[in-house]
Design a protein around this motif. Structure first.
Motif, PDB file in Angstrom:
ATOM      1  N   MET A   1       0.644  -1.277  -0.071  1.00 37.35           N
ATOM      2  CA  MET A   1       0.055   0.029  -0.071  1.00 37.35           C
ATOM      3  C   MET A   1       0.962   1.150   0.011  1.00 37.35           C
ATOM      4  O   MET A   1       1.947   1.417   0.688  1.00 37.35           O
ATOM      5  CB  MET A   1      -1.002   0.058   1.333  1.00 37.35           C
ATOM      6  N   ILE A   2       0.425   2.086  -0.974  1.00 37.04           N
ATOM      7  CA  ILE A   2       1.269   3.208  -1.083  1.00 37.04           C
ATOM      8  C   ILE A   2       0.362   4.497  -0.674  1.00 37.04           C
ATOM      9  O   ILE A   2      -0.781   4.490  -1.295  1.00 37.04           O
ATOM     10  CB  ILE A   2       1.894   3.692  -2.302  1.00 37.04           C
ATOM     11  N   ALA A   3       0.638   5.253   0.200  1.00 34.21           N
ATOM     12  CA  ALA A   3      -0.176   6.366   0.859  1.00 34.21           C
ATOM     13  C   ALA A   3      -0.315   7.339  -0.085  1.00 34.21           C
ATOM     14  O   ALA A   3       0.840   7.881  -0.456  1.00 34.21           O
ATOM     15  CB  ALA A   3      -0.025   6.733   2.250  1.00 34.21           C
ATOM     16  N   GLY A   4      -1.185   8.226   0.099  1.00 32.98           N
ATOM     17  CA  GLY A   4      -1.389   9.561  -0.860  1.00 32.98           C
ATOM     18  C   GLY A   4      -0.808  10.614   0.230  1.00 32.98           C
ATOM     19  O   GLY A   4      -0.571  10.494   1.485  1.00 32.98           O
ATOM     20  N   ASP A   5      -1.489  11.888  -0.162  1.00 35.04           N
ATOM     21  CA  ASP A   5      -0.902  13.171   0.466  1.00 35.04           C
ATOM     22  C   ASP A   5      -1.541  13.151   1.797  1.00 35.04           C
ATOM     23  O   ASP A   5      -1.199  13.646   2.875  1.00 35.04           O
ATOM     24  CB  ASP A   5      -1.357  14.537  -0.150  1.00 35.04           C
ATOM     25  N   GLY A   6      -2.781  12.541   1.971  1.00 34.63           N
ATOM     26  CA  GLY A   6      -3.843  12.765   3.289  1.00 34.63           C
ATOM     27  C   GLY A   6      -3.479  11.347   4.177  1.00 34.63           C
ATOM     28  O   GLY A   6      -4.002  11.337   5.253  1.00 34.63           O
TER      29      GLY A   6
END
Length: 87
Positions: free
Chosen positions: A9-14
């Motif tokens: 899993m790669i998180a976004g800005d939030g």
């Protein structure tokens, strides 16, 4: 063929999951194949974005289901990754 699937899993800005990197490794040969998807199911280039965490397959399915990827499409994605293993 013995293999290992990774759902990264790669998180976004939030901080929420923005992308899923799916990696298959053939444990016999060490060959790998990787695909990276936005949570809406669209394929994006595989990059070196930091991984937030590794998830079990059911969690990756759940996250991608939110973007409209049903079980049949998820299995098609896995078949595509497997086909890239020999490339």
């Amino acid at each position: 063929m013995a293999d290992r699937w990774n759902y990264l899993m790669i998180a976004g800005d939030g901080g929420a999951e923005a992308q899923v990197r799916i990696k298959l490794e053939d444990l016999g040969s060490g060959a790998t194949a990787t695909v990276q998807l936005a949570v809406d199911g669209s394929e994006v280039p595989v990059d070196d974005a930091p991984v937030d965490y590794e998830a079990p397959e059911w969690k990756a399915k759940k996250i991608l289901a939110g973007g409209g990827i049903d079980d049949a499409r998820f299995e098609a994605i896995k078949r595509d990754v497997r086909s890239r293993l020999g490339a």
